[in-house]
Structure formats: C-alpha cells, structure tokens
Design an enzyme around this catalytic site. Structure first.
Site, mmCIF file in Angstrom:
data_model
loop_
_atom_site.group_PDB
_atom_site.id
_atom_site.type_symbol
_atom_site.label_atom_id
_atom_site.label_comp_id
_atom_site.label_asym_id
_atom_site.label_seq_id
_atom_site.Cartn_x
_atom_site.Cartn_y
_atom_site.Cartn_z
ATOM 1 N N CYS A 2 -3.896 14.047 14.258
ATOM 2 C CA CYS A 2 -4.981 14.703 14.990
ATOM 3 C C CYS A 2 -5.007 16.164 14.556
ATOM 4 C CB CYS A 2 -4.713 14.648 16.489
ATOM 5 S SG CYS A 2 -4.437 13.006 17.116
ATOM 6 N N ARG A 27 -8.792 15.292 9.966
ATOM 7 C CA ARG A 27 -7.509 14.806 10.512
ATOM 8 C C ARG A 27 -7.717 13.773 11.610
ATOM 9 N NH1 ARG A 27 -3.180 17.736 9.266
ATOM 10 N NH2 ARG A 27 -2.070 16.983 11.095
ATOM 11 N N TRP A 71 -7.247 11.366 16.405
ATOM 12 C CA TRP A 71 -7.146 10.100 15.676
ATOM 13 C C TRP A 71 -6.298 9.232 16.594
ATOM 14 C CZ3 TRP A 71 -9.290 7.701 11.647
ATOM 15 C CH2 TRP A 71 -8.714 6.530 11.215
ATOM 16 N N ASN A 97 -0.439 16.752 18.712
ATOM 17 C CA ASN A 97 -0.551 15.893 17.523
ATOM 18 C C ASN A 97 0.825 15.294 17.307
ATOM 19 O OD1 ASN A 97 -1.186 14.633 15.090
ATOM 20 N ND2 ASN A 97 -0.589 16.444 13.907
ATOM 21 N N GLY A 98 0.903 13.961 17.274
ATOM 22 C CA GLY A 98 2.194 13.293 17.054
ATOM 23 C C GLY A 98 2.271 12.052 17.941
ATOM 24 N N GLU A 467 -6.111 -5.950 -7.213
ATOM 25 C CA GLU A 467 -6.267 -4.649 -6.568
ATOM 26 C C GLU A 467 -6.332 -3.529 -7.602
ATOM 27 O OE1 GLU A 467 -7.246 -3.578 -3.922
ATOM 28 O OE2 GLU A 467 -6.592 -1.497 -3.848
ATOM 29 N N LYS A 471 -9.494 -0.984 -7.871
ATOM 30 C CA LYS A 471 -9.353 0.486 -7.834
ATOM 31 C C LYS A 471 -10.016 1.105 -9.058
ATOM 32 C CE LYS A 471 -8.510 1.464 -4.381
ATOM 33 N NZ LYS A 471 -8.677 0.224 -3.745
ATOM 34 N N GLU A 474 -13.953 0.694 -9.051
ATOM 35 C CA GLU A 474 -14.765 1.350 -8.008
ATOM 36 C C GLU A 474 -14.767 2.871 -8.128
ATOM 37 O OE1 GLU A 474 -13.636 1.099 -3.828
ATOM 38 O OE2 GLU A 474 -11.591 0.614 -4.394
ATOM 39 N N HIS A 490 -7.205 -19.439 -20.659
ATOM 40 C CA HIS A 490 -8.224 -20.464 -20.359
ATOM 41 C C HIS A 490 -9.629 -19.884 -20.402
ATOM 42 C CE1 HIS A 490 -5.083 -23.310 -19.324
ATOM 43 N NE2 HIS A 490 -4.507 -22.375 -18.604
ATOM 44 N N LYS A 589 -17.399 3.904 2.896
ATOM 45 C CA LYS A 589 -16.032 3.706 3.381
ATOM 46 C C LYS A 589 -15.952 2.501 4.320
ATOM 47 C CE LYS A 589 -11.710 4.514 3.750
ATOM 48 N NZ LYS A 589 -10.868 4.099 2.597
#
Ligand code: AGP
Length: 594
Positions: A2, A27, A71, A97-98, A467, A471, A474, A490, A589
């Site tokens: 946060c 954040r 957050w 924050n934490g 993956e 990456k 994109e 093949h 996103k």
C-alpha cells in the site's frame, strides 16, 4: 503493498495528502482515505481511487494529516476496510503498509477488553492498542503497542490535540521528506518529490517523532541519526524504483514475492482450504482452468498435483470450457486468475457452479469478481502488477500451487522435507538468476534480430516453453511458439533453419537425454540454439550456440528459475527492439471481454 503519506507543517494538509496519494497509486489503488487533525480528527475514505475521493471530499481543515492508498490483503476493498483506521474515541488515526501476522489474537483480546472494531483489516488493531496504552505520551504508547505486534509495518500515527506525527518501520519501506517548516512521511519517494528532494530512509526498528520543524528518531530506546539523501530522480523514475520499466521492477521483486506468499501460508498450521475432500470421498478429479499466463501456471499445476497427490488432473482454457465439455459430478475446480476479472474465467466459474462444482480460486487482487464467485479463494501476495506482461503474479501462483499440493501430498516425509527446504531456498535461487542478467542480455541482443523463435521443453517445463514464447511475443512482437520438445519433429522441423532460433529448456531430470537428442536434431537443421541449462553442464556447452545457466533446484521447482530467466530474455529482447514493454499494443492488463 500500500502507499502511506503524512504531512505536518504550515499549509493545509488535505490537498498535499491527496496529491501525494495520487503519486503512490502504483502501490495499490482499490481504496483510499485521509485523516486531518485539529481539535478533533476528521476522516474521509472510500473504496475508490484518489481522484474520485478528492472530488467527493468536503474541506477538512488542518495542517497535520495522514493518508493511505490500499492494496487489500485482509478484508475486501470497502469503505470500512479503507485506511485510516481509528481507535474507539476517534482520537487516534493510523495508516499502515504491511501485514500484522498476529492480529487475530490481538483483536480478540482487545474486544474482550471492550474495544469495538468496524473493519476486517489487520491494521485496525494498531490504533486500539495505542489507545490502550496512551496516557498523554503518544510516542511511548506507540512503542508499547508495537511490542505486541508481529509482522511487517510502516505506520504513521496521528492524534487529536497532538502537534506531531509518530512513525515506525519494520520490513515495509518508510521515508521522511524534509521541508522548510514542514515535513513529509511516505512509503516511497514519488509521494514527496513535488515538495522536496531531501529524504531520510528509516530503518527497521526505527520509531520517529516528526513535527513541522524537528525530526527525532529512536531505535531500541536510543536516539539515532539517519543520513539525509538528495533525490535526483524524476517522479516517474521513482515510481519504478529506478527501474526503466515496471516489468523489470516486477521481475526483480520476485524473491520478495516468493517470501511474502510462502510466509503468508507456510505459517498456517493447516491450509485454510478444504482440499480434504480430495483425500476423502467425493473428488475423483481436479479441473484447473485459466487463461494466458495463468493457464501456463495451471499446466504446471497439473504436473505438481499428479506428482504430489497422484490424482488425475484436467486443465482447460477457460474460454474453451465455456462452449464444450462435460463437467463430471464431484469435480473440484481450481480457477487461476491474477486480476480476478477475466471475462472468460468468470463465465467458466459460473458454469461450474451452475452444475454443482466446487470452485477454489487463486487470485492476486483481493475482493475481485472471481473471489465473489469462488467457494474459497487463496490470495497470492504479489502486490499490484502494473506491467501488462504477467511475471511476479505467475511465480506467486506457482508458490500457492506448490504449498497447497505439498500440504495434501502423498509423498514420503523425507521427500516433503527436501521440498520444503527447496522452497525456503527459492528466493536465493531466483536472485542468482537475476544476477545473471548480463548473459541473458547478450542472448537477447542476438535474438532481437529474428522474427520467428521456437521455445521447447519437456514434462513440467513444456508449459515453461509456452510461457517463454508468450512473454516474448506479447512484448517484443516476435512470433514465438512454445512446443513440447518431442513434438518439433512432427512438423515444425520444416521451419527450422538459420532464420529460426530455438530456445531449449534443459533440466537434469529424466528428460535430459531426450532433450540432448532433440538439440542435436535441431542443430543438424541449422537453427541457432540457446539452451537454458544447469551450471557446469559441459555437454550442453558443446552442443548449444549459447547457454543461459540457471541454478540447480529440485526438478519440480525448475519452472520457477527457468521462467524467470525467460522473463528477462523477453524483456531485454523487447528493449533491444525499442518496444514500449509495459503497455504492449492491442493488449490490456485485465481482459474483461470474451
Ligand atoms: C500474460 O502476460 C498476459 N497479460 C495475459 O495472458 C494474462 O495472463 C491473461 O489475460 C490472464 O489474466 P488473469 O490471470 O488476470 O486472468
């Protein structure tokens, strides 16, 4: 994570607090609020972003205040759960924050002593603890309160009739910005750069008393002197903590994300999900569903579940499941989604629920739509992921899958103990990959000249090949395909040659010899070949054109170190090609349309 902010000085606090919070939304941004003190404390907060909060907010007069942009970790985004949080008398306000890991016990004790709570958050125990010990000496009360607290915190404490702010730091960042007859406290530099570039970085265990013209910091009861630094960054640089892109910052956050995610769950004596149904009657199979990068985590999850639980697993692309396939009774579905808002996933989850399926969700965003559809949710602790390309959220998903399946595994105690050790060592292993950036950069420069690339892997690293290809495509716009290594002959062999480099993921497990054979076949057809391989693998050095070494880990954990090497490869290739990286063309996103 946060963002927190405090102001004390000779100007009206409200506009400074709101402007600074806007600089900290990277954040966390699911809710926010401020508190301003004069003879009383006035709080204004809501589950909105800073701009709408500022528009709706009345004038709160006062030259001392605190603010928070959230957050969510404990308690969904809501007005009640937004910070600041206050004591019973609304005389003390706190932003934090934490994560307070022992807040349940503290809260129960405070309730038994007559305190009433209005939120689901861990933070709210702090103002009540301070109230309990406050007898006129605010600093002492904060110090005593924090002695009861376990976990991580950066806090700012505001009290009515007090012309000071109390700050404290342990494991979460906190800085003090020094002004002229005014001072600022914040989680991070971007919040204060519009007002000052003179900064003090607090250290763990510091407790500070900040007035408009004095800063006193103590640690273990003794005054300490913290050095003043001059910040030369722009605000935008500072939001990325000095990294050129959010993606690179988030890749480098992964050792911490692993520690945070495992720390959150590994402490739990019993996993707080009822996968017991897997072990007992009822669950014949597991269905894992996801999209994109989360789908690749789901595919890795299949290997993890089958090795540790010896239960058949079906993995489905959510958008496919929406239009076909029977869902057998007794299915336990695991939905994996970073954003918790992907339309394809939400629709599939509703379909599963509609046929009586039980749905467990693995999500990064607390309180997202998927968390409200799932029967149970396990949150990853990756923090906000700004870059469109998923990196740290993917690794956090893997950590949850490892932890979850290890908690219910059928493997023997020795193997389990060795895996637990492997997980504890993982942050250090990942750091070794990150420290090997120069070699990866060299390969990226080479790769950036090509328009078609293959990634190949076997077993649990076949999804890593997928993956790695996702990456690269994109963010660099290179056409990349992930393939099961044995499948290349093949058909795709027809495309091999000097213009089609291959990235081979080689792990020293039971697939090693087969991978060597594949590499020889590929080289015989003229393709350049970059191998991801364990250190000191001399054989690979002779076969491949270039080798990116990754630390040796238990084969079941090899996707973690291999993926992070490929994240860096994709990042530096895209950078070499001058791509925007954080916000690639045509992508979002969170894909909230089908
Ligand atoms: C991955 O880098 C992409 N951003 C994309 O494939 C993403 O993984 C996919 O849209 C799923 O998102 P979710 O995890 O939020 O559901």
């Amino acid at each position: 994570m946060c963002g927190i902010i405090g102001y004390i000085g000779n100007k009206e606090a409200q506009s400074i607090l709101l402007s600074s919070l806007g600089r900290l939304e990277y954040r966390g941004y699911d809710s926010c609020g401020i508190a301003v003190a004069s003879s009383s404390i006035k709080v204004y907060k809501d589950a909105v972003r800073v701009e709408p909060l500022a528009k709706a907010m009345p004038q709160l007069s006062g030259t001392i205040g605190i603010g928070h942009t959230r957050w969510a970790t404990h308690g969904k985004p809501s007005q009640a759960n937004a910070h600041p949080h206050c004591d019973c008398q609304d005389k003390i306000a706190v932003v934090h924050n934490g994560i307070i890991s022992n807040f349940h016990l503290l809260k129960q004790k405070l309730i038994s002593e007559g305190h009433n709570f209005t939120s689901e958050t861990d933070t709210e125990v702090i103002p009540h603890l301070i109230e309990k010990y406050y007898d006129g000496d605010l600093e002492k009360a904060v110090e005593t309160a924090l002695h009861q607290v376990k976990g991580s915190y950066a806090i700012i404490v505001l009290a009515a009739d007090e012309t000071k702010l109390i700050v404290a730091k342990k494991d979460s960042p906190l800085i003090i910005g020094i002004g002229d007859r005014e001072n600022f406290i914040a989680s991070d530099v971007p919040a204060i750069l519009d007002y000052t570039n003179r900064v003090i970085y607090l250290e763990d265990g510091d407790i500070g008393v900040v007035t408009s013209d004095e800063i006193r910091i103590k640690k273990e009861g003794r005054e300490v002197d913290r050095k003043e630094h001059k910040i030369l960054w722009s605000v935008e640089d500072a939001q990325k903590a000095g990294y050129e892109h959010f993606m690179l910052k988030e890749i480098h956050e992964q050792p911490k994300v692993i520690r945070d995610t495992l720390g959150e769950y590994a402490q739990a004596t019993e996993p707080n999900v009822d996968l017991e149904r897997i072990r007992d009657a009822g669950i014949e199979s597991i269905l894992i569903l996801a999209c994109g990068t989360s789908y690749h985590a789901a595919l890795i999850g299949k290997y993890i579940v089958e090795e540790l639980l010896r239960i058949p697993v079906r993995v489905e692309i959510a958008s496919e499941l929406n239009y076909y396939g029977q869902i057998p009774a007794g299915t336990l579905a695991i939905a994996i989604t970073q954003s918790g808002e992907t339309a394809d996933i939400l629709r599939a989850m509703k379909r599963l629920k509609g046929v009586g399926g039980r749905v467990l969700a693995i999500i990064n965003v607390v309180g997202s739509s998927a968390s409200r559809i799932a029967d149970q949710t396990i949150y990853t602790r990756a923090g906000p992921e700004i870059s469109v390309a998923a990196t740290k959220s993917f690794i956090a998903q893997l950590m949850v899958l490892y932890w979850l399946m290890m908690s219910y595994s059928k493997v023997d105690a020795r193997r389990l103990a060795s895996m637990l050790l492997g997980l504890r060592e993982m942050p250090g292993k990942v750091q070794q990959v990150l420290d090997n950036e120069d070699k990866i950069l060299e390969c990226a420069r080479y790769l950036s000249a090509y328009e078609n690339v293959f990634f190949i892997g076997r077993g649990i690293n076949f999804p890593v090949a997928l993956e790695g290809a996702l990456k690269l495509k994109e963010i660099s716009y290179i056409h990349a395909e992930g393939y099961a290594a044995g499948e290349l002959k093949h058909g795709p062999f027809a495309l091999l040659g000097p213009d089609a480099p291959v990235i081979a993921i080689v792990t020293q497990d039971n697939t090693y010899e087969a991978m060597l054979a594949n590499i020889k076949e590929i080289k015989a057809r003229g393709s350049p070949l970059i191998a991801l391989a364990k250190e000191e693998d001399g054989t690979i050095e002779e076969l491949a054109d270039s080798v990116i070494t990754v630390p040796k880990v238990d084969a079941i954990f090899s996707p973690v170190v291999n993926t992070i090497a490929l994240q860096l490869l994709a990042y530096y290739t895209a950078k070499e090609r001058g791509c925007p990286i954080d916000f690639p063309r045509n992508l979002a996103k969170s894909v909230t349309v089908e």
